[in-house]
Design a protein around this motif. Sequence first.
Motif, PDB file in Angstrom:
ATOM      1  N   VAL A 266    -134.037 -20.021  58.136  1.00  0.00           N
ATOM      2  CA  VAL A 266    -134.009 -19.437  56.788  1.00  0.00           C
ATOM      3  C   VAL A 266    -132.850 -20.012  55.976  1.00  0.00           C
ATOM      4  O   VAL A 266    -133.003 -20.368  54.793  1.00  0.00           O
ATOM      5  N   LEU A 267    -131.679 -20.131  56.609  1.00  0.00           N
ATOM      6  CA  LEU A 267    -130.534 -20.723  55.916  1.00  0.00           C
ATOM      7  C   LEU A 267    -130.803 -22.172  55.535  1.00  0.00           C
ATOM      8  O   LEU A 267    -130.439 -22.629  54.442  1.00  0.00           O
ATOM      9  N   ALA A 268    -131.462 -22.906  56.420  1.00  0.00           N
ATOM     10  CA  ALA A 268    -131.795 -24.297  56.112  1.00  0.00           C
ATOM     11  C   ALA A 268    -132.770 -24.382  54.944  1.00  0.00           C
ATOM     12  O   ALA A 268    -132.628 -25.244  54.066  1.00  0.00           O
ATOM     13  N   ARG A 269    -133.746 -23.474  54.915  1.00  0.00           N
ATOM     14  CA  ARG A 269    -134.729 -23.506  53.829  1.00  0.00           C
ATOM     15  C   ARG A 269    -134.081 -23.161  52.493  1.00  0.00           C
ATOM     16  O   ARG A 269    -134.386 -23.789  51.459  1.00  0.00           O
ATOM     17  N   VAL A 270    -133.204 -22.174  52.466  1.00  0.00           N
ATOM     18  CA  VAL A 270    -132.517 -21.809  51.230  1.00  0.00           C
ATOM     19  C   VAL A 270    -131.622 -22.948  50.755  1.00  0.00           C
ATOM     20  O   VAL A 270    -131.546 -23.249  49.549  1.00  0.00           O
ATOM     21  N   PHE A 273    -133.615 -25.555  49.056  1.00  0.00           N
ATOM     22  CA  PHE A 273    -134.076 -25.112  47.745  1.00  0.00           C
ATOM     23  C   PHE A 273    -133.024 -25.379  46.671  1.00  0.00           C
ATOM     24  O   PHE A 273    -133.347 -25.835  45.560  1.00  0.00           O
ATOM     25  N   PHE A 274    -131.779 -25.113  46.982  1.00  0.00           N
ATOM     26  CA  PHE A 274    -130.721 -25.288  45.993  1.00  0.00           C
ATOM     27  C   PHE A 274    -130.343 -26.753  45.786  1.00  0.00           C
ATOM     28  O   PHE A 274    -129.849 -27.130  44.727  1.00  0.00           O
ATOM     29  N   THR A 275    -130.555 -27.601  46.762  1.00  0.00           N
ATOM     30  CA  THR A 275    -130.207 -29.018  46.622  1.00  0.00           C
ATOM     31  C   THR A 275    -131.343 -29.857  46.070  1.00  0.00           C
ATOM     32  O   THR A 275    -131.122 -30.978  45.610  1.00  0.00           O
ATOM     33  N   GLY A 276    -132.558 -29.357  46.124  1.00  0.00           N
ATOM     34  CA  GLY A 276    -133.694 -30.120  45.627  1.00  0.00           C
ATOM     35  C   GLY A 276    -134.214 -31.144  46.618  1.00  0.00           C
ATOM     36  O   GLY A 276    -135.058 -31.972  46.252  1.00  0.00           O
ATOM     37  N   LEU A 333    -129.203 -32.316  66.232  1.00  0.00           N
ATOM     38  CA  LEU A 333    -128.229 -32.719  65.223  1.00  0.00           C
ATOM     39  C   LEU A 333    -128.350 -34.186  64.858  1.00  0.00           C
ATOM     40  O   LEU A 333    -128.110 -34.566  63.709  1.00  0.00           O
ATOM     41  N   VAL A 334    -128.706 -35.032  65.817  1.00  0.00           N
ATOM     42  CA  VAL A 334    -128.825 -36.464  65.515  1.00  0.00           C
ATOM     43  C   VAL A 334    -130.040 -36.764  64.652  1.00  0.00           C
ATOM     44  O   VAL A 334    -130.131 -37.843  64.052  1.00  0.00           O
ATOM     45  N   ASP A 335    -131.005 -35.813  64.574  1.00  0.00           N
ATOM     46  CA  ASP A 335    -132.215 -36.045  63.787  1.00  0.00           C
ATOM     47  C   ASP A 335    -132.088 -35.542  62.359  1.00  0.00           C
ATOM     48  O   ASP A 335    -132.994 -35.763  61.544  1.00  0.00           O
ATOM     49  N   ILE A 336    -130.980 -34.864  62.031  1.00  0.00           N
ATOM     50  CA  ILE A 336    -130.794 -34.346  60.675  1.00  0.00           C
ATOM     51  C   ILE A 336    -130.272 -35.459  59.777  1.00  0.00           C
ATOM     52  O   ILE A 336    -129.193 -36.020  60.007  1.00  0.00           O
ATOM     53  N   SER A 337    -131.057 -35.784  58.777  1.00  0.00           N
ATOM     54  CA  SER A 337    -130.677 -36.865  57.859  1.00  0.00           C
ATOM     55  C   SER A 337    -131.075 -36.462  56.442  1.00  0.00           C
ATOM     56  O   SER A 337    -132.253 -36.500  56.071  1.00  0.00           O
ATOM     57  N   VAL A 338    -130.080 -36.037  55.662  1.00  0.00           N
ATOM     58  CA  VAL A 338    -130.294 -35.654  54.268  1.00  0.00           C
ATOM     59  C   VAL A 338    -129.244 -36.353  53.415  1.00  0.00           C
ATOM     60  O   VAL A 338    -128.213 -36.836  53.909  1.00  0.00           O
ATOM     61  N   GLN A 339    -129.474 -36.393  52.115  1.00  0.00           N
ATOM     62  CA  GLN A 339    -128.567 -37.104  51.221  1.00  0.00           C
ATOM     63  C   GLN A 339    -127.325 -36.282  50.887  1.00  0.00           C
ATOM     64  O   GLN A 339    -126.211 -36.796  50.901  1.00  0.00           O
ATOM     65  N   ALA A 340    -127.503 -34.997  50.599  1.00  0.00           N
ATOM     66  CA  ALA A 340    -126.361 -34.152  50.231  1.00  0.00           C
ATOM     67  C   ALA A 340    -125.463 -33.920  51.442  1.00  0.00           C
ATOM     68  O   ALA A 340    -125.934 -33.487  52.497  1.00  0.00           O
TER      69      ALA A 340
END
Length: 372
Positions: A266-270, A273-276, A333-340
């Motif tokens: 849920v925290l990841a989804r929120v 949402f705020f980062t786009g 953790l090694v699979d998490i890849s986002v820009q922000a």
Amino acid sequence: MSLPPNWQRYTTDEGKEYYHNAATNKTQWDRPMLPEANSDPLAALSMDSGSTSDVFQYKPTAAELEVPSRPTASLEMTSSNQALDDLFMNSASGAAETVSLKDMPSGQLGSSSAGSSSSQGNIAASAGSSGGFGGFAAGFAAGAAAAAAGATGASGGEATGAEGFGGWMLTLAQSLFDVSTEDIVKRLKLVMPYPPPDSSTAEELRARPDFYGPFWIATTAILFLAATGNFARLLESEHPTKFKADYGLVPIAATMIYGGLLAVPVLARVSLFFTGEEVASIDFKQMVCVCGYAMSPAIPASILCIIPVAFLRWLFVFAGLAVSLYYLRRHLLVDISVQARWLQMTLIASPIVLQVIVFMVYRVHFFSGTRA
């Protein structure tokens, strides 16, 4: 005047007499006469034409008796009910008044041994309009099919929505819980740092995460944390016979573990949402799956913490936490890849914080009961 042999007299509901021969299975309105000597043998096969106009009469010719090549309509009863129905229904259009002779006479002309006269009247009407008993059967089947189709159409709106939602739930449950015991054992082996984990099992975990293993691991961990906490307090109690178990440890453990497994996605989804960021960049099912399997080191650590030595308890708790974090790093953790950047830190920190809370609260609170 006596009747000829095998003939019996019956009366209809209206008081009209008719006669039935049990040997030849014939039924007629006219009173049968004793055969005269030197009489024509064919005379017994005919009926008196002057008795009444309401009775269908038939007099066969010599040619018809010699070559019975075409069907004839007569009042003679046969042993086959089907043949009698066809014969009676086909001749119904030419008679002024017809009487059902389907069954043996029982005091009421046209009565049935298995049903009421009204039922036979309905059947005769349906069969007469469709050309016989076969037409009645076809009409009955068509009516039943139409009734079923109407019932289905009446509830079609509600059924469509229910089936759609039920089908979606079934497909989702099948994709998340359709794993064998062997698959769960292989995925549990990934938690152990040694021997080196199987790469094919790790890839399968990423491609096909499940909820079945994490659910049972979380449930088992809740029971073990609460049970070992109470058992350790019992061992350290100065008066074991007066010891009372603290059942409040069960909801505390359930809130930490179940609540944490729900709070992380849920925290990841929120945050997304705020980062786009695109939601497709994060596999929430894999996040819940890996966090659930990461709880498994808490089970053996809780068993070892029964030993009433404070230093060893801290050692076992930190060892379980280290194994859990190592598993998270390799498979999530090694699979998490986002820009922000801050989003990446949030997605990485939330599973770690969950494990730290579970192990630390267990060590600090579950063994802090009174010794009295």
